[in-house]
Design an enzyme around this catalytic site. Structure first.
Site, PDB file in Angstrom:
ATOM      1  CG  LEU A  43      -2.102  -0.932   1.247  1.00 32.87           C
ATOM      2  CD1 LEU A  43      -2.848  -0.828   2.582  1.00 32.87           C
ATOM      3  CD2 LEU A  43      -3.061  -0.670   0.096  1.00 32.87           C
ATOM      4  CG  ASP A  44       1.155   3.744  -3.408  1.00 29.66           C
ATOM      5  OD1 ASP A  44       2.110   2.953  -3.489  1.00 29.66           O
ATOM      6  OD2 ASP A  44       0.456   4.087  -4.375  1.00 29.66           O
TER       7      ASP A  44
END
Length: 294
Positions: A43-44
């Site tokens: 996940l960014d």
């Protein structure tokens, strides 16, 4: 040197805003001291939500979580395009055109099913051995090939004012929601980028199983889930104790000689013996070949 703990299972973290998935791993290493640790699905920093963390034996089942369907809730801002397809990048296009609710709903059908999608230039995909985002940050022209993904559903949840809308999507591995937001804007002729992203499902895990990172102090508070849960969609072959011993020693088994009948299509199977999962095998040409043994 700290003694490493033999922890086997999954922790589902509700990843907070502003940190990377690797920073979550580092924090859990410091708190739990597991022998092995990894995550299933990056996940960014601007994304929150379900981040499955594998410990010990669970690291050998990561591929089955990585390959599962995902669900996200995300917000799009209309009238702008950015270099990163999200709010962190520099603006590359500005428009005073904003879509109506009916216009938005009319284009959603074009983004459902098996479609080709071009990943964002600022992604971790490799080009000639280098990460795309590293090249993009240097100002180099990044051209990534489109690839086939599956979007099972895309729902408009709400519209805020005229320039923002919230969506829910269920999609396959390899889908970039930033690209989806970008392409929605292009289809509507106004431009768009993503302003918020939350993963609610990373099959077989969801937010109901997630713990807040700051609440993890020890193994008990981490709410470790048995590693076998990642294999619930993997078909089972049951073998005797003797056959299990042979597989664990790296020996192959002919299905014609198994003590129990076995008539299945070729593929990957989880092996159970006496009610316990002992590993994974690949079934091909009538042979069970050890794949990953626990």
């Amino acid at each position: 040197m700290k003694q490493l703990n033999d922890i086997n299972g999954w922790i589902v973290i509700d990843k907070p805003l502003g940190i990377t998935s690797n920073q979550v791993i580092s924090q859990l290493k410091h708190l739990l001291h597991p022998r092995k640790i990894g995550h299933a699905g990056t996940l960014d920093p601007l994304a929150t939500g379900v981040l499955p963390i594998a410990l010990g034996k669970a690291t050998r089942t990561i591929e089955f979580v990585m390959g599962g369907m995902k669900e996200y809730e995300f917000e799009v801002r209309w009238g702008y395009e950015s270099s990163t397809d999200d709010a962190e990048g520099s603006l590359t296009h500005v428009s005073d055109q904003y879509p109506t609710t009916l216009q938005i709903q009319s284009v959603l059908k074009w983004f459902v099913g098996n479609i080709y999608q071009t990943p964002p230039a600022f992604s971790a995909l490799k080009i000639d051995g280098k990460r795309a985002y590293e090249l993009a940050r240097k100002g180099e022209n990044v051209t990534l090939k489109s690839r086939l993904i599956q979007i099972e559903s895309l729902i408009l949840m709400s519209v805020n004012n005229k320039d923002k809308a919230q969506f829910k999507v269920r999609c396959s591995k390899g889908t970039y929601v930033r690209s989806l937001a970008r392409d929605l804007g292009k289809k509507l002729g106004c431009g768009a980028y993503i302003t918020a992203l939350r993963r609610t499902v990373c099959e077989p895990f969801d937010l109901t199983q997630a713990v807040v990172l700051d609440c993890v102090k020890d193994v008990e508070s981490a709410k470790v889930i048995p590693f076998e849960q990642a294999l619930r969609s993997v078909p089972v072959v049951t073998v005797s104790v003797n056959e299990a011993d042979r597989l664990q020693k790296g020996q192959r088994l002919s299905v014609r000689k198994l003590e129990r009948p076995f008539r299945k299509e070729e593929g990957i199977f989880q092996v159970q013996s006496a009610g316990v999962v002992i590993g994974l095998v690949r079934f091909q040409n009538g042979i069970l070949q050890p794949y990953k043994m626990f």
